[in-house]
Design a protein around this motif. Structure first.
Motif, PDB file in Angstrom:
ATOM      1  N   ILE A 184     -12.171  -5.361  -1.453  1.00 34.52           N
ATOM      2  CA  ILE A 184     -10.765  -5.287  -0.918  1.00 34.52           C
ATOM      3  C   ILE A 184      -9.771  -5.017  -1.874  1.00 34.52           C
ATOM      4  N   PRO A 200      -4.744  -6.829  -1.187  1.00 36.71           N
ATOM      5  CA  PRO A 200      -4.072  -6.952   0.042  1.00 36.71           C
ATOM      6  C   PRO A 200      -4.451  -8.195   0.723  1.00 36.71           C
ATOM      7  N   ILE A 202      -5.382   0.811   2.704  1.00 37.16           N
ATOM      8  CA  ILE A 202      -5.988  -0.329   2.723  1.00 37.16           C
ATOM      9  C   ILE A 202      -6.958  -0.308   3.905  1.00 37.16           C
ATOM     10  N   ASP A 255       0.899  -1.241   0.070  1.00 38.42           N
ATOM     11  CA  ASP A 255       0.120  -0.096   0.003  1.00 38.42           C
ATOM     12  C   ASP A 255       0.900   1.250   0.176  1.00 38.42           C
ATOM     13  N   ASN A 259      -8.442  -6.633   4.091  1.00 43.93           N
ATOM     14  CA  ASN A 259      -7.585  -7.528   3.429  1.00 43.93           C
ATOM     15  C   ASN A 259      -8.396  -8.855   3.050  1.00 43.93           C
TER      16      ASN A 259
END
Length: 291
Positions: A93, A105, A76, A69, A79
């Motif tokens: 996500i 992520p 983010i 990120d 995840n």
């Protein structure tokens, strides 16, 4: 318990494999120690591959130290673990970086299956088909040779070990290669932060000589490329920018482009396969096989 669960999940994956799609090539990028530029290379390589017209996903599998990120300068919130826990969808996500590049992520290791009861995993597999059109997925693993890292290295089509011409880094890279050799016979290397091709070849030659003597002749160790040392790279990282996007005339960009070209030549493009060999669902199918 885990073995029984894995068998059920494997059967579930197989039942979702009727759809046809491209075969995704999974490339795990790892290193013996941190600080050798692994994530910088992963992010820039994914970007260059995407710019060539390939559909690329990059999965952040560096447990505890996820930093893609930062590399892509995005935020983010959730995840892949949130998806498996039923707290988000796959689409929730995914972070689009460019038109052909998606950041996934992720968490790695046993936690991936910890929350994978049948109902949640079935929904996850259906949602993951959104990524079945990927040509290549870069898996940015953690540094070292932990069990969760080995799981990704075993599942990948290609494994690339990144190192720099530093004695400690070279020693750790060799130790990593030695461990990977217990899982597979083919390993590639990238020599990062070198002064020239000559230096890259020299360092690689020494590693290969020791590997052949101590690991064995069955190991297929090759140098897929080198990346010249350049202040522009570290400056870009500090600015949260991709150096390949900012400095397309630099030598490091040309080096990444050469590596990307070699990877592209390996891709079985336009080949239709079962959906369980593609995208995010394909990766999880492979990971499940190791439980």
């Amino acid at each position: 318990m885990i073995g029984n669960q894995a068998q059920k999940l494997e059967e579930l994956v197989a039942s979702n494999s009727n759809n046809k799609s491209k075969k995704t090539r999974f490339i795990a990028i790892t290193s013996g120690k941190g600080g050798v530029g692994k994530s910088t290379i992963s992010s820039n390589l994914a970007y260059v591959l995407s710019q060539s017209g390939l559909n690329v996903g990059i999965f952040d599998a560096d447990i505890g130290l996820a930093n893609l990120d930062v590399m892509f300068n995005v935020k983010i919130k959730k995840n892949i673990l949130h998806v498996l826990k039923g707290e988000a969808t796959v689409s929730d996500i995914l972070i689009p970086i460019t038109r052909n590049l998606i950041l996934i992520p992720g968490e790695s290791g046993d936690e991936i299956l910890k929350y994978s009861d049948m109902a949640l995993f079935e929904r996850f597999m259906e949602e993951a088909q959104v990524l079945d059109k990927l040509d290549v997925m870069i898996i940015d693993t953690g540094a070292g040779i932990g069990e969760h890292i080995q799981m990704f290295l075993n599942a990948a089509d290609d494994v690339i070990v990144v190192t720099v011409p530093d004695p400690a880094a070279i020693t750790d890279a060799y130790a990593t290669i030695k461990t990977i050799a217990t899982l597979r016979e083919d390993v590639s290397m990238i020599m990062n932060q070198v002064k020239s091709q000559k230096e890259a070849d020299g360092v690689f030659g020494k590693i290969k000589k020791v590997a052949m003597a101590n690991i064995g002749s069955n190991l297929n160790l090759d140098l897929i490329g080198k990346i010249n040392s350049d202040a522009k790279v570290s400056t870009s990282v500090k600015q949260r920018a991709l150096f390949c996007a900012e400095h397309s005339s630099s030598q490091p960009y040309k080096d990444i482009e050469a590596i990307a070209s070699k990877i592209s030549s390996k891709l079985e493009r336009n080949m239709l396969v079962k959906a369980n060999e593609s995208g995010l669902s394909g990766l999880f199918k492979r990971l499940i096989e190791h439980f």
